[in-house]
Write a protein that holds these residues in place. Structure first.
Motif, short mmCIF file in Angstrom:
data_model
loop_
_atom_site.label_atom_id
_atom_site.label_comp_id
_atom_site.label_asym_id
_atom_site.label_seq_id
_atom_site.Cartn_x
_atom_site.Cartn_y
_atom_site.Cartn_z
N ASN A 42 0.82 -1.21 0.00
CA ASN A 42 0.00 0.00 0.00
C ASN A 42 0.85 1.26 0.00
O ASN A 42 1.93 1.30 0.57
N ARG A 86 -4.27 5.07 3.66
CA ARG A 86 -3.67 3.88 3.05
C ARG A 86 -4.39 3.60 1.74
O ARG A 86 -5.62 3.45 1.73
N SER A 141 -4.56 1.23 -1.77
CA SER A 141 -4.18 -0.04 -2.38
C SER A 141 -3.51 0.18 -3.73
O SER A 141 -3.62 1.25 -4.32
N LEU A 177 -6.68 -4.86 1.02
CA LEU A 177 -7.00 -3.75 1.92
C LEU A 177 -8.42 -3.87 2.45
O LEU A 177 -8.68 -3.56 3.62
N TYR A 204 -9.17 2.71 -0.71
CA TYR A 204 -8.39 3.39 0.33
C TYR A 204 -9.16 3.39 1.64
O TYR A 204 -10.39 3.26 1.67
#
Length: 118
Positions: free
Chosen positions: A41, A57, A59, A74, A108
């Motif tokens: 990530n 975060r 992906s 994720l 995300y």
């Protein structure tokens, strides 16, 4: 065979767009820092003027050639973290998740920032 780079940075403008989407409007961002480490990530620490910092975060791109178990990693991690948290284990809380691809064409999550090291 050339190895594909899974992590791909996004623009500051896109990070700001994600934060506006997640927090329903204008947010005053002080800084956006790309975090190093990890393989999968792309992660940023975002600090604000009037709220606690968060971790964004993101992906890898949906176009990347991934193994079957790596797809939606994720999403599975977000679900697992929520379940672990219910059990009383102190993990960062997920504040927002978007798996629709509307803001950026990647999954995300936005998590609480916690001091410490992996």
């Amino acid at each position: 065979m050339k190895r594909q780079k899974l992590k791909k940075e996004i623009s500051e403008r896109k990070v700001r767009q994600i934060m506006r989407h997640a927090f329903h409007g204008e947010v005053k961002i002080k800084s956006i820092s790309l975090l190093k480490g990890g393989f999968f990530n792309t992660c940023y620490k975002v600090t604000f003027e009037k709220r606690r910092p968060v971790i964004l975060r993101i992906s890898p791109s949906r176009e990347k050639a991934l193994l079957g178990h790596e797809r939606a990693l994720l999403r599975r991690e977000a679900r697992l973290l929520s379940e672990i948290r219910k059990g009383g284990i102190p993990v960062p809380r997920i504040l927002f998740r978007d798996f629709t691809g509307r803001v950026i064409p990647r999954d995300y999550i936005i998590m609480e920032y916690r001091e410490g090291a992996n």
